[in-house]
Design a protein around this motif. Structure first.
Motif, PDB file in Angstrom:
ATOM      1  N   LEU A 152       0.810  -1.212   0.000  1.00 21.53           N
ATOM      2  CA  LEU A 152       0.000   0.000   0.000  1.00 21.53           C
ATOM      3  C   LEU A 152       0.845   1.266   0.000  1.00 21.53           C
ATOM      4  N   SER A 153       0.391   2.258  -0.735  1.00 22.42           N
ATOM      5  CA  SER A 153       0.965   3.594  -0.659  1.00 22.42           C
ATOM      6  C   SER A 153       0.358   4.327   0.531  1.00 22.42           C
TER       7      SER A 153
ATOM      8  N   ASP B 168      -3.211   4.853  -0.379  1.00 20.53           N
ATOM      9  CA  ASP B 168      -3.987   3.614  -0.217  1.00 20.53           C
ATOM     10  C   ASP B 168      -4.348   3.389   1.246  1.00 20.53           C
ATOM     11  N   ALA B 169      -3.406   3.673   2.134  1.00 16.63           N
ATOM     12  CA  ALA B 169      -3.572   3.383   3.556  1.00 16.63           C
ATOM     13  C   ALA B 169      -4.380   4.439   4.287  1.00 16.63           C
TER      14      ALA B 169
ATOM     15  N   SER C  17     -13.546   3.937   2.704  1.00 12.81           N
ATOM     16  CA  SER C  17     -14.569   3.827   1.660  1.00 12.81           C
ATOM     17  C   SER C  17     -15.993   3.817   2.194  1.00 12.81           C
TER      18      SER C  17
ATOM     19  N   ILE D 114      -9.438  -3.222   2.905  1.00  8.00           N
ATOM     20  CA  ILE D 114      -8.659  -2.936   1.701  1.00  8.00           C
ATOM     21  C   ILE D 114      -9.428  -3.390   0.465  1.00  8.00           C
TER      22      ILE D 114
ATOM     23  N   HIS E  13     -12.109  -0.885  -0.197  1.00  8.48           N
ATOM     24  CA  HIS E  13     -11.540   0.368  -0.703  1.00  8.48           C
ATOM     25  C   HIS E  13     -11.223   0.255  -2.199  1.00  8.48           C
ATOM     26  N   PHE E  14     -10.565  -0.834  -2.584  1.00  6.47           N
ATOM     27  CA  PHE E  14     -10.146  -0.995  -3.973  1.00  6.47           C
ATOM     28  C   PHE E  14     -11.323  -1.315  -4.887  1.00  6.47           C
TER      29      PHE E  14
ATOM     30  N   ASN F  91     -12.845   1.749  -6.627  1.00  7.18           N
ATOM     31  CA  ASN F  91     -12.000   2.460  -7.578  1.00  7.18           C
ATOM     32  C   ASN F  91     -12.279   1.900  -8.973  1.00  7.18           C
TER      33      ASN F  91
ATOM     34  N   SER G 250      -8.107  -2.411  -9.435  1.00  7.75           N
ATOM     35  CA  SER G 250      -6.731  -2.925  -9.376  1.00  7.75           C
ATOM     36  C   SER G 250      -6.624  -4.118  -8.439  1.00  7.75           C
TER      37      SER G 250
ATOM     38  N   ILE H  73      -4.538  -6.111  -5.631  1.00  3.69           N
ATOM     39  CA  ILE H  73      -3.550  -5.797  -4.605  1.00  3.69           C
ATOM     40  C   ILE H  73      -2.433  -6.833  -4.627  1.00  3.69           C
TER      41      ILE H  73
END
Length: 437
Positions: A32-33, A36-37, A41, A153, A156-157, A160, A164, A166
């Motif tokens: 995670l960037s 990202d962290a 959401s 996570i 969250h993804f 988007n 993407s 992970i």
């Protein structure tokens, strides 16, 4: 100077467990960037940075601050940010606004973890048994957050548009569809249920149980006291419901037929326009699902997951069955290995897998039961702030059993009680049917 002979074996084993748990959490967030962290959401999910810091705050507050003389809190401002729901610890940042915390940075929180880890491991050999119990509780608490990290996570993804991955997923190998559901006749009559937590006096219960002939090792307070329940003749399915079976429910109009739904469930379906499990989408090539390995075709042989209690109950009605009670489930699962099945061993893409054959009660998906999350007879929460850990949530939620593909291996047992509200489905939640005999 402490010598090797002076080291308490129990402290040494706990130190190894603590280090392993903390290392796995770090591995889970490695891809995670900072951005990202940071994101959040939905209100039910928390940012990865918050999970990292909250689990650290738990150890810092209940072990280091309260039991290590001279310990200085890493940052006096941070307890307000990273307390979750402990009223005894004072005011805290509102849960729905955790995603607004662009600072502290991910690097700062990782430095916080390193500082607390170093201080706790240095203090551990001199901590009394009662405080080591708190360290053990903190390890199990962090394992719960490891699963929440993965599911949060994933959510969250999923929102988007890039969808993407992970982690890269394993190559898909075709697996034969399981045969028709088999049925396991359950125990009947008066049986014992729950963990034999250790009483330490009126109104007091240790978080960690003693070794006994009935149950051993750690348990959360809500798993006890051990008590009797009456089971009537019944049977449980020998596996959980598959994606293929769920697709048949959808095709038969299951989400459009109010006959199968509880009133609150039908209102939820209508209001939220629910038409399939969470993360499912239908395209020209059929159903796909979004996972930690990106968007892929739905595997019809794998257990269905990310369904709510409302959906589970409606499916059971459609199938001419019902959900098991948590007592029926525990009685059936008690003879199976809780460390078996598809559970979390290391960071990476996790998902339910097709059955390898034979009844499996642990791993893959948490299984909704028809039982409300309420206290067992004689339940007493632990004293102090840690007593807020479970008991205060015994209202309006339903019990799930068995663990999932995102549950750290070794975390669950037959008496383990997970609990969520009936509309929630971002966890790896699935369905095992039951029927009366």
């Amino acid at each position: 100077m402490r010598t090797e002979r002076d080291v308490n074996p129990a402290s040494s084993a706990l130190a190894s467990r603590f280090a392993a748990v903390r290392a796995l959490t770090a591995d889970l967030v490695a891809p995670l960037s900072d951005a990202d962290a940071t994101i959040q959401s939905m209100d039910d999910a928390s940012p990865a940075k918050w999970h990292l810091a909250h689990t650290t705050w738990f150890f810092e507050t209940f072990v280091l601050r309260d039991h290590v003389p001279g310990y200085q809190v890493f940052d006096e401002r941070w307890p307000f940010l990273f307390n979750s729901y402990y009223e005894a610890e004072g005011q805290r940042h509102a849960r729905p606004r955790r995603g607004m915390l662009s600072r502290p940075s991910l690097d700062e929180i990782l430095a916080y973890r390193e500082a607390v880890d170093s201080a706790l491991l240095a203090a551990l050999p001199d901590l009394p048994a009662s405080v080591r119990d708190l360290v053990a509780l903190g390890c199990h608490h962090e394992e719960q957050h490891q699963e929440l990290l993965l599911t949060d996570i994933l959510h969250h993804f999923s929102i988007n548009p890039l969808q993407s991955a992970i982690w890269p997923g394993d190559p898909k190998v075709p697996v034969a569809m399981p045969g028709p559901t088999g049925w396991i006749e359950g125990r009947t009559g008066v049986i014992e249920i729950g963990h034999d937590l250790v009483s330490t006096g009126p109104g007091k219960t240790r978080i960690v149980s003693s070794v006994s002939t009935v149950s051993t090792g750690f348990a959360f307070d809500c798993e006890g006291p051990r008590h009797t329940e009456l089971l009537h003749p019944h049977a449980l399915a020998d596996r959980t419901v598959t994606n293929g079976e769920w697709a048949a429910f959808i095709a038969d109009g299951g989400y459009r037929d109010p006959r199968h739904w509880l009133s609150d469930g039908w209102a939820w379906v209508q209001a939220e326009r629910i038409a399939a499990p969470l993360y499912w989408e239908q395209g020209d090539g059929g159903w796909t699902r979004f996972g930690l390995d990106g968007r892929r075709p739905v595997d019809p042989a794998a257990p269905v997951t990310h369904v709510s209690f409302f959906e589970a109950d409606a499916y059971a009605s459609w199938a001419g069955a019902r959900l098991p009670t948590e007592f029926e489930w525990e009685a059936a699962a008690s003879g199976h290995d809780p460390n078996g099945g598809n559970q979390l061993d290391a960071a990476g893409a996790v998902e339910p897998r097709p059955s390898a054959g034979g009844p499996a009660f642990f791993g893959d998906v948490w299984e909704w039961t028809g039982s409300a999350y309420r206290p067992y007879p004689g339940f007493r929460p632990a004293e102090g702030a840690v007593g807020e850990y479970n008991g205060k949530f015994m209202s309006g939620q339903f019990v799930l059993r068995g663990g999932s593909c995102a549950t750290p291996r070794g975390h669950v047992r037959a008496s383990y009680r997970n609990f969520f509200y009936p509309h929630q489905r971002w966890q790896f939640t699935g369905v095992r049917l039951a029927k009366d005999l």
